[in-house]
Design an enzyme around this catalytic site. Structure first.
Site, PDB file in Angstrom:
ATOM      1  N   ASP A 114       5.986  -9.874 -19.068  1.00 43.69           N
ATOM      2  CA  ASP A 114       7.151 -10.510 -19.679  1.00 43.69           C
ATOM      3  C   ASP A 114       8.404  -9.776 -19.221  1.00 43.69           C
ATOM      4  O   ASP A 114       8.486  -8.545 -19.312  1.00 43.69           O
ATOM      5  CB  ASP A 114       7.041 -10.473 -21.197  1.00 43.69           C
ATOM      6  CG  ASP A 114       8.014 -11.435 -21.870  1.00 43.69           C
ATOM      7  OD1 ASP A 114       8.403 -12.421 -21.227  1.00 43.69           O
ATOM      8  OD2 ASP A 114       8.362 -11.211 -23.041  1.00 43.69           O
ATOM      9  N   HIS A 121      21.267 -12.494 -23.310  1.00 50.14           N
ATOM     10  CA  HIS A 121      20.341 -11.995 -24.328  1.00 50.14           C
ATOM     11  C   HIS A 121      20.349 -10.473 -24.367  1.00 50.14           C
ATOM     12  O   HIS A 121      20.477  -9.865 -25.443  1.00 50.14           O
ATOM     13  CB  HIS A 121      18.929 -12.509 -24.039  1.00 50.14           C
ATOM     14  CG  HIS A 121      17.878 -11.909 -24.915  1.00 50.14           C
ATOM     15  ND1 HIS A 121      17.802 -12.148 -26.275  1.00 50.14           N
ATOM     16  CD2 HIS A 121      16.851 -11.057 -24.627  1.00 50.14           C
ATOM     17  CE1 HIS A 121      16.779 -11.484 -26.787  1.00 50.14           C
ATOM     18  NE2 HIS A 121      16.186 -10.804 -25.808  1.00 50.14           N
ATOM     19  N   GLU A 187      10.973 -16.351 -29.393  1.00 50.60           N
ATOM     20  CA  GLU A 187      11.693 -16.128 -28.146  1.00 50.60           C
ATOM     21  C   GLU A 187      11.426 -17.324 -27.238  1.00 50.60           C
ATOM     22  O   GLU A 187      10.290 -17.546 -26.808  1.00 50.60           O
ATOM     23  CB  GLU A 187      11.250 -14.829 -27.463  1.00 50.60           C
ATOM     24  CG  GLU A 187      11.734 -13.600 -28.194  1.00 50.60           C
ATOM     25  CD  GLU A 187      11.543 -12.304 -27.414  1.00 50.60           C
ATOM     26  OE1 GLU A 187      12.156 -11.300 -27.794  1.00 50.60           O
ATOM     27  OE2 GLU A 187      10.769 -12.306 -26.426  1.00 50.60           O
ATOM     28  N   GLU A 189      11.282 -19.038 -23.968  1.00 52.88           N
ATOM     29  CA  GLU A 189      11.144 -18.517 -22.619  1.00 52.88           C
ATOM     30  C   GLU A 189      10.589 -19.582 -21.673  1.00 52.88           C
ATOM     31  O   GLU A 189      10.110 -20.637 -22.103  1.00 52.88           O
ATOM     32  CB  GLU A 189      10.227 -17.286 -22.603  1.00 52.88           C
ATOM     33  CG  GLU A 189      10.672 -16.188 -23.556  1.00 52.88           C
ATOM     34  CD  GLU A 189       9.930 -14.866 -23.324  1.00 52.88           C
ATOM     35  OE1 GLU A 189       9.310 -14.703 -22.254  1.00 52.88           O
ATOM     36  OE2 GLU A 189      10.000 -14.002 -24.217  1.00 52.88           O
ATOM     37  N   ASP A 221       7.397 -16.473 -27.101  1.00 55.02           N
ATOM     38  CA  ASP A 221       6.853 -15.124 -27.225  1.00 55.02           C
ATOM     39  C   ASP A 221       7.214 -14.593 -28.611  1.00 55.02           C
ATOM     40  O   ASP A 221       8.211 -13.902 -28.789  1.00 55.02           O
ATOM     41  CB  ASP A 221       7.416 -14.228 -26.121  1.00 55.02           C
ATOM     42  CG  ASP A 221       6.754 -12.861 -26.100  1.00 55.02           C
ATOM     43  OD1 ASP A 221       5.565 -12.783 -26.463  1.00 55.02           O
ATOM     44  OD2 ASP A 221       7.408 -11.883 -25.727  1.00 55.02           O
ATOM     45  N   ARG A 225      10.144  -8.202 -35.215  1.00 60.10           N
ATOM     46  CA  ARG A 225      11.264  -7.302 -34.928  1.00 60.10           C
ATOM     47  C   ARG A 225      11.189  -5.995 -35.720  1.00 60.10           C
ATOM     48  O   ARG A 225      11.637  -4.951 -35.224  1.00 60.10           O
ATOM     49  CB  ARG A 225      12.599  -8.005 -35.215  1.00 60.10           C
ATOM     50  CG  ARG A 225      12.838  -9.270 -34.427  1.00 60.10           C
ATOM     51  CD  ARG A 225      12.852  -9.027 -32.936  1.00 60.10           C
ATOM     52  NE  ARG A 225      13.270 -10.231 -32.205  1.00 60.10           N
ATOM     53  CZ  ARG A 225      13.222 -10.355 -30.886  1.00 60.10           C
ATOM     54  NH1 ARG A 225      12.765  -9.356 -30.149  1.00 60.10           N
ATOM     55  NH2 ARG A 225      13.612 -11.461 -30.307  1.00 60.10           N
ATOM     56  N   GLN A 228       8.632  -3.874 -34.052  1.00 63.56           N
ATOM     57  CA  GLN A 228       9.180  -3.475 -32.754  1.00 63.56           C
ATOM     58  C   GLN A 228      10.162  -2.313 -32.890  1.00 63.56           C
ATOM     59  O   GLN A 228      10.152  -1.380 -32.080  1.00 63.56           O
ATOM     60  CB  GLN A 228       9.864  -4.681 -32.102  1.00 63.56           C
ATOM     61  CG  GLN A 228      10.385  -4.431 -30.700  1.00 63.56           C
ATOM     62  CD  GLN A 228      10.974  -5.703 -30.080  1.00 63.56           C
ATOM     63  OE1 GLN A 228      11.004  -6.753 -30.714  1.00 63.56           O
ATOM     64  NE2 GLN A 228      11.448  -5.596 -28.858  1.00 63.56           N
ATOM     65  N   LYS A 241       4.499  -7.594 -30.112  1.00 63.91           N
ATOM     66  CA  LYS A 241       4.469  -8.720 -29.183  1.00 63.91           C
ATOM     67  C   LYS A 241       3.058  -9.239 -28.906  1.00 63.91           C
ATOM     68  O   LYS A 241       2.902 -10.357 -28.424  1.00 63.91           O
ATOM     69  CB  LYS A 241       5.081  -8.282 -27.839  1.00 63.91           C
ATOM     70  CG  LYS A 241       6.527  -7.818 -27.916  1.00 63.91           C
ATOM     71  CD  LYS A 241       7.460  -8.997 -27.888  1.00 63.91           C
ATOM     72  CE  LYS A 241       8.890  -8.559 -27.654  1.00 63.91           C
ATOM     73  NZ  LYS A 241       9.800  -9.700 -27.459  1.00 63.91           N
ATOM     74  N   THR A 245       1.301 -15.242 -28.026  1.00 61.91           N
ATOM     75  CA  THR A 245       2.332 -15.812 -27.165  1.00 61.91           C
ATOM     76  C   THR A 245       1.905 -17.240 -26.856  1.00 61.91           C
ATOM     77  O   THR A 245       0.843 -17.457 -26.264  1.00 61.91           O
ATOM     78  CB  THR A 245       2.488 -15.017 -25.858  1.00 61.91           C
ATOM     79  OG1 THR A 245       2.868 -13.672 -26.160  1.00 61.91           O
ATOM     80  CG2 THR A 245       3.544 -15.649 -24.957  1.00 61.91           C
ATOM     81  N   GLU A 346      19.332 -13.170 -32.358  1.00 65.18           N
ATOM     82  CA  GLU A 346      20.680 -13.449 -31.854  1.00 65.18           C
ATOM     83  C   GLU A 346      21.388 -14.500 -32.708  1.00 65.18           C
ATOM     84  O   GLU A 346      22.567 -14.356 -33.036  1.00 65.18           O
ATOM     85  CB  GLU A 346      20.607 -13.946 -30.413  1.00 65.18           C
ATOM     86  CG  GLU A 346      20.232 -12.906 -29.390  1.00 65.18           C
ATOM     87  CD  GLU A 346      20.157 -13.525 -28.016  1.00 65.18           C
ATOM     88  OE1 GLU A 346      21.204 -13.606 -27.339  1.00 65.18           O
ATOM     89  OE2 GLU A 346      19.051 -13.954 -27.617  1.00 65.18           O
TER      90      GLU A 346
END
Length: 402
Positions: A114, A121, A187, A189, A221, A225, A228, A241, A245, A346
């Site tokens: 990834d 971003h 996410e 992607e 994905d 948070r 993380q 993560k 996915t 975000e």
């Protein structure tokens, strides 16, 4: 390529004769096999191409390994079969209603990488986590940053996502709490599926991208948070993560995306020779993210700083080999405007600015029962639009974590 098909293609369908994406489906009365989507139907390739055993399999991998000339040959033949009415009588029995088949993981994943290829971003995350400092890390514009993910937890669209448990950052002087993630994120992607392998100790140049990568799909994905933030230093993403996915079930061949190719953004740093992309493998893809049926973001892949060709070149510059079924993703796709941000971190600015839905409820991060759907379109020939279908997933509660 003609735009007309004798197979009915509803207005607005993502799967026109210009698209012809590949996937794996389970018919009502048979074993899983490879198919091509056209309108509201799926074409059984093994049957349509004369019982070709390459496609009578529960994975695209055998076909992917055959290389670019074979990919182009089959695409040309399928296009002919679906657009020339002279073939209708022979091919129609190989068509299945899409709403009567199951869609499975389209390929057997080998390795999964990834990337972190969106400048917008990366800069937004940097502003949140490192206020008052440069938003981008020093190496960011010199190489495509990435990490090796967990290929065993790539799942096909429609698979429920179990909320992960783990440790989170402790209060000052305390022990790290353990429990379900409270800051579960998406996410949006774009993913790339490798067909042709390469030998260990060799490099794949940016000009060789289309000889190795078969096609493109959509990716969510999922990211915890809070897990993380605690585990990230010093080695990067791990449990935050690796739990799931999601991958869309249809792989759009690169040959369908000629009209979508664009030049990458203007560079502010001189690149090393192996990353100089003279073939314009930026892609004009318009993504849409829906949360519980409501559009919350429309990211554009056009603004990505690193192209998929550059990602592949960097992935192999140290001599790492490619294998059929290798898969890599772009990282979160975000554009310069607020409505183009491709993750909730975000969109809510790290939880400080909740998103309000039409029922009056708000979200900072995902709740159990929430469903996220990501779709995308791209320019096709002669002003047409082609689509990628969708990748969807619903959050369900996990166990007690013990």
């Amino acid at each position: 390529m003609t735009s007309a098909s004798w197979v009915p293609v509803p207005e607005g369908s993502p799967f026109t004769p210009h698209t012809l994406p590949y996937g794996v489906f389970a018919p009502e009365d048979g074993a899983p096999r490879v198919g091509v989507a056209i309108g509201d139907h799926v074409l059984d390739l093994a049957r349509a191409l004369g019982d070709d055993d390459t496609f009578a399999r529960p994975s695209l991998n055998t076909f992917l390994a055959q290389g670019r000339s074979r990919w182009q040959e089959v695409r040309a033949r399928v296009t002919e079969l679906l657009t020339d009415s002279a073939h209708r009588a022979a091919v129609e029995p190989a068509l299945h209603r899409a709403d009567r088949v199951g869609l499975l993981m389209p390929f057997e994943p080998a390795d999964y990488v990834d990337f972190y290829a969106s400048e917008h971003h990366a800069a937004n995350i940097g502003r949140m986590l490192r206020p008052g400092q440069e938003p981008l890390t020093p190496q960011w514009k010199h190489l495509p940053i990435g990490y090796h993910g967990r290929s065993g937890t790539l799942v096909v669209s429609g698979t429920d996502v179990v909320r992960p448990w783990g440790q989170t950052r402790p209060a000052e002087g305390g022990a790290p709490p353990f429990g379900p993630s409270a800051r579960l994120d998406i996410e949006a992607e774009v993913g790339f599926v490798v067909g042709t392998p390469s030998a260990r100790g060799t490099r794949v140049g940016v000009g060789d991208f289309a000889d190795h990568v078969f096609g493109v799909c959509l990716v969510n994905d999922w990211s915890a948070r809070d897990l993380q933030a605690w585990e990230y230093v010093p080695l990067g993403p791990f449990l935050a993560k690796s739990f799931a996915t999601s991958v869309s079930p249809w792989i759009v061949p690169l040959d369908a995306l000629e009209a979508a190719r664009t030049a990458p953004p203007e560079r502010t740093e001189e690149l090393r020779p192996y990353l100089r992309d003279g073939e314009d493998w930026g892609l004009d893809l318009a993504l849409e993210v829906r949360l519980n049926g409501e559009v919350v973001s429309r990211p554009s892949f056009t603004s990505m700083y690193w192209t998929p060709a550059q990602m592949l070149a960097h992935l192999t510059v140290n001599g790492a080999s490619l294998r059929t079924g290798d898969f890599y993703a772009s990282g979160t796709v975000s554009g310069p405007d607020a409505h183009e941000r491709g993750c909730l971190m975000e969109l809510t600015w790290n939880g400080q600015e909740p998103v309000t839905l039409s029922d009056g409820s708000t979200r900072t991060f995902l709740q159990d029962g929430d469903e996220v759907v990501i779709s995308a379109t791209a320019p096709g020939p002669d002003g047409s639009r082609i689509g990628f279908g969708e990748v969807r997933g619903r959050i369900v509660a996990g166990g007690d974590g013990s």
